[in-house]
Design a protein around this motif. Structure first.
Motif, PDB file in Angstrom:
ATOM      1  N   MET A   1      32.845 -31.351  31.264  1.00 47.07           N
ATOM      2  CA  MET A   1      32.788 -30.225  30.269  1.00 47.07           C
ATOM      3  C   MET A   1      33.919 -29.687  30.022  1.00 47.07           C
ATOM      4  O   MET A   1      34.717 -29.669  31.016  1.00 47.07           O
ATOM      5  CB  MET A   1      31.502 -29.450  30.975  1.00 47.07           C
ATOM      6  N   THR A   2      34.113 -28.966  28.977  1.00 47.05           N
ATOM      7  CA  THR A   2      35.493 -28.209  28.790  1.00 47.05           C
ATOM      8  C   THR A   2      35.159 -26.778  28.665  1.00 47.05           C
ATOM      9  O   THR A   2      34.043 -26.359  28.076  1.00 47.05           O
ATOM     10  CB  THR A   2      35.927 -29.091  27.346  1.00 47.05           C
ATOM     11  N   LYS A   3      36.230 -25.770  29.005  1.00 39.80           N
ATOM     12  CA  LYS A   3      35.963 -24.454  28.713  1.00 39.80           C
ATOM     13  C   LYS A   3      36.353 -24.146  27.340  1.00 39.80           C
ATOM     14  O   LYS A   3      37.237 -24.456  26.855  1.00 39.80           O
ATOM     15  CB  LYS A   3      36.811 -23.553  29.745  1.00 39.80           C
ATOM     16  N   CYS A   4      35.471 -23.093  26.912  1.00 33.39           N
ATOM     17  CA  CYS A   4      35.814 -22.572  25.397  1.00 33.39           C
ATOM     18  C   CYS A   4      37.053 -21.725  25.831  1.00 33.39           C
ATOM     19  O   CYS A   4      37.345 -20.755  26.452  1.00 33.39           O
ATOM     20  CB  CYS A   4      34.697 -21.580  24.874  1.00 33.39           C
ATOM     21  N   ALA A   5      37.997 -21.868  24.710  1.00 34.73           N
ATOM     22  CA  ALA A   5      39.187 -20.947  24.766  1.00 34.73           C
ATOM     23  C   ALA A   5      38.984 -19.545  24.687  1.00 34.73           C
ATOM     24  O   ALA A   5      39.961 -18.723  24.941  1.00 34.73           O
ATOM     25  CB  ALA A   5      40.147 -21.543  23.859  1.00 34.73           C
ATOM     26  N   THR A   6      37.827 -19.032  23.984  1.00 37.79           N
ATOM     27  CA  THR A   6      37.719 -17.741  23.472  1.00 37.79           C
ATOM     28  C   THR A   6      36.933 -17.118  24.770  1.00 37.79           C
ATOM     29  O   THR A   6      37.351 -15.921  25.261  1.00 37.79           O
ATOM     30  CB  THR A   6      36.879 -17.515  22.398  1.00 37.79           C
ATOM     31  N   CYS A   7      35.773 -17.537  24.992  1.00 36.31           N
ATOM     32  CA  CYS A   7      34.950 -17.019  25.769  1.00 36.31           C
ATOM     33  C   CYS A   7      34.679 -17.455  27.266  1.00 36.31           C
ATOM     34  O   CYS A   7      34.249 -16.908  28.294  1.00 36.31           O
ATOM     35  CB  CYS A   7      33.678 -17.101  25.274  1.00 36.31           C
ATOM     36  N   GLY A   8      35.329 -18.708  27.463  1.00 34.28           N
ATOM     37  CA  GLY A   8      35.573 -19.344  28.609  1.00 34.28           C
ATOM     38  C   GLY A   8      34.136 -20.202  29.491  1.00 34.28           C
ATOM     39  O   GLY A   8      33.967 -20.671  30.283  1.00 34.28           O
ATOM     40  N   ASN A   9      33.299 -20.104  28.167  1.00 31.56           N
ATOM     41  CA  ASN A   9      32.110 -20.955  28.515  1.00 31.56           C
ATOM     42  C   ASN A   9      32.256 -22.343  28.748  1.00 31.56           C
ATOM     43  O   ASN A   9      33.010 -22.996  28.121  1.00 31.56           O
ATOM     44  CB  ASN A   9      31.076 -20.653  27.439  1.00 31.56           C
ATOM     45  N   ASP A  10      31.627 -22.850  29.910  1.00 36.04           N
ATOM     46  CA  ASP A  10      31.812 -24.384  30.439  1.00 36.04           C
ATOM     47  C   ASP A  10      30.695 -25.090  29.701  1.00 36.04           C
ATOM     48  O   ASP A  10      29.670 -24.809  30.119  1.00 36.04           O
ATOM     49  CB  ASP A  10      31.725 -24.241  31.924  1.00 36.04           C
ATOM     50  N   TYR A  11      31.053 -25.802  28.656  1.00 37.65           N
ATOM     51  CA  TYR A  11      30.179 -26.267  27.695  1.00 37.65           C
ATOM     52  C   TYR A  11      30.227 -27.970  27.525  1.00 37.65           C
ATOM     53  O   TYR A  11      31.373 -28.164  27.425  1.00 37.65           O
ATOM     54  CB  TYR A  11      30.189 -25.295  26.468  1.00 37.65           C
ATOM     55  N   ASP A  12      29.090 -28.615  27.421  1.00 40.43           N
ATOM     56  CA  ASP A  12      29.138 -29.964  27.390  1.00 40.43           C
ATOM     57  C   ASP A  12      29.407 -30.339  25.446  1.00 40.43           C
ATOM     58  O   ASP A  12      29.352 -31.554  25.688  1.00 40.43           O
ATOM     59  CB  ASP A  12      28.130 -30.990  27.759  1.00 40.43           C
ATOM     60  N   LYS A  13      29.288 -29.346  24.884  1.00 44.41           N
ATOM     61  CA  LYS A  13      29.422 -29.825  23.533  1.00 44.41           C
ATOM     62  C   LYS A  13      30.604 -29.070  22.705  1.00 44.41           C
ATOM     63  O   LYS A  13      30.571 -28.608  21.611  1.00 44.41           O
ATOM     64  CB  LYS A  13      27.953 -29.662  22.667  1.00 44.41           C
ATOM     65  N   THR A  14      31.569 -28.751  23.492  1.00 46.80           N
ATOM     66  CA  THR A  14      32.764 -28.179  22.778  1.00 46.80           C
ATOM     67  C   THR A  14      33.525 -29.075  21.699  1.00 46.80           C
ATOM     68  O   THR A  14      33.128 -30.449  21.821  1.00 46.80           O
ATOM     69  CB  THR A  14      33.925 -27.965  23.874  1.00 46.80           C
ATOM     70  N   PHE A  15      34.176 -28.479  20.972  1.00 51.72           N
ATOM     71  CA  PHE A  15      34.799 -29.175  19.822  1.00 51.72           C
ATOM     72  C   PHE A  15      36.357 -28.797  19.678  1.00 51.72           C
ATOM     73  O   PHE A  15      36.530 -27.584  20.392  1.00 51.72           O
ATOM     74  CB  PHE A  15      34.373 -29.064  18.371  1.00 51.72           C
ATOM     75  N   GLU A  16      37.074 -29.603  19.385  1.00 53.11           N
ATOM     76  CA  GLU A  16      38.429 -29.511  19.569  1.00 53.11           C
ATOM     77  C   GLU A  16      39.093 -29.118  18.066  1.00 53.11           C
ATOM     78  O   GLU A  16      38.936 -29.670  17.075  1.00 53.11           O
ATOM     79  CB  GLU A  16      39.393 -30.543  20.056  1.00 53.11           C
ATOM     80  N   VAL A  17      39.988 -28.257  17.967  1.00 56.00           N
ATOM     81  CA  VAL A  17      40.733 -27.621  16.849  1.00 56.00           C
ATOM     82  C   VAL A  17      42.139 -27.896  17.013  1.00 56.00           C
ATOM     83  O   VAL A  17      42.793 -27.364  17.954  1.00 56.00           O
ATOM     84  CB  VAL A  17      40.310 -26.293  16.228  1.00 56.00           C
ATOM     85  N   HIS A  18      42.865 -28.534  16.187  1.00 53.93           N
ATOM     86  CA  HIS A  18      44.211 -28.591  15.931  1.00 53.93           C
ATOM     87  C   HIS A  18      44.848 -27.566  14.956  1.00 53.93           C
ATOM     88  O   HIS A  18      44.611 -27.918  13.906  1.00 53.93           O
ATOM     89  CB  HIS A  18      44.848 -30.041  16.012  1.00 53.93           C
ATOM     90  N   MET A  19      45.871 -26.812  15.329  1.00 58.38           N
ATOM     91  CA  MET A  19      46.382 -25.905  14.546  1.00 58.38           C
ATOM     92  C   MET A  19      47.836 -25.477  14.902  1.00 58.38           C
ATOM     93  O   MET A  19      48.051 -25.061  15.962  1.00 58.38           O
ATOM     94  CB  MET A  19      45.382 -24.558  14.298  1.00 58.38           C
ATOM     95  N   GLN A  20      48.610 -25.764  13.900  1.00 57.28           N
ATOM     96  CA  GLN A  20      50.077 -25.526  13.990  1.00 57.28           C
ATOM     97  C   GLN A  20      50.707 -26.074  15.325  1.00 57.28           C
ATOM     98  O   GLN A  20      51.441 -25.189  16.191  1.00 57.28           O
ATOM     99  CB  GLN A  20      50.299 -23.861  13.961  1.00 57.28           C
ATOM    100  N   GLY A  21      50.479 -27.374  15.581  1.00 58.69           N
ATOM    101  CA  GLY A  21      51.013 -27.955  16.897  1.00 58.69           C
ATOM    102  C   GLY A  21      50.274 -27.729  18.298  1.00 58.69           C
ATOM    103  O   GLY A  21      50.692 -28.034  19.128  1.00 58.69           O
ATOM    104  N   GLN A  22      49.238 -27.011  17.887  1.00 58.82           N
ATOM    105  CA  GLN A  22      48.452 -26.616  19.382  1.00 58.82           C
ATOM    106  C   GLN A  22      46.871 -26.980  19.393  1.00 58.82           C
ATOM    107  O   GLN A  22      46.503 -27.235  18.034  1.00 58.82           O
ATOM    108  CB  GLN A  22      48.360 -25.046  19.458  1.00 58.82           C
ATOM    109  N   SER A  23      46.401 -27.224  20.202  1.00 56.13           N
ATOM    110  CA  SER A  23      45.005 -27.569  20.356  1.00 56.13           C
ATOM    111  C   SER A  23      44.036 -26.676  21.090  1.00 56.13           C
ATOM    112  O   SER A  23      44.731 -26.117  21.969  1.00 56.13           O
ATOM    113  CB  SER A  23      44.708 -28.887  20.831  1.00 56.13           C
ATOM    114  N   TYR A  24      43.008 -26.581  20.764  1.00 51.18           N
ATOM    115  CA  TYR A  24      41.867 -25.579  21.313  1.00 51.18           C
ATOM    116  C   TYR A  24      40.568 -25.976  21.457  1.00 51.18           C
ATOM    117  O   TYR A  24      40.403 -26.907  20.441  1.00 51.18           O
ATOM    118  CB  TYR A  24      42.039 -24.269  20.668  1.00 51.18           C
TER     119      TYR A  24
END
Length: 77
Positions: A1-24
């Motif tokens: 599981m991965t933690k949400c960059a905004t709320c910190g929720n540890d969730y098994d269905k997170t998604f990844e966003v790439h923006m301006q050379g960074q990933s979230y």
């Protein structure tokens, strides 16, 4: 599981966003918008659509741009 960059929720269905050379990782579109969507320079609303921009300032709409003294911008159709 991965933690949400905004709320910190540890969730098994997170998604990844790439923006301006960074990933979230986020657990919801709401968290992604909160973290990444720009704010209108006039009214402060998060810009989820196209917005309008001039001289590095972004607005949610041409009306807000005009209210902030920027002329000549039109909303995108």
């Amino acid at each position: 599981m991965t933690k949400c960059a905004t709320c910190g929720n540890d969730y098994d269905k997170t998604f990844e966003v790439h923006m301006q050379g960074q990933s979230y990782h986020f657990d919801s579109f709401e968290c992604a918008i909160t973290a990444l969507a720009p704010l209108c320079a006039h009214c402060g609303v998060r810009i989820v659509g196209h917005g309008v921009e001039q001289d590095g300032r972004i607005f949610c709409c041409a009306h807000c741009a005009k209210r902030d003294g920027v002329d000549g911008l039109v909303d995108r159709g």
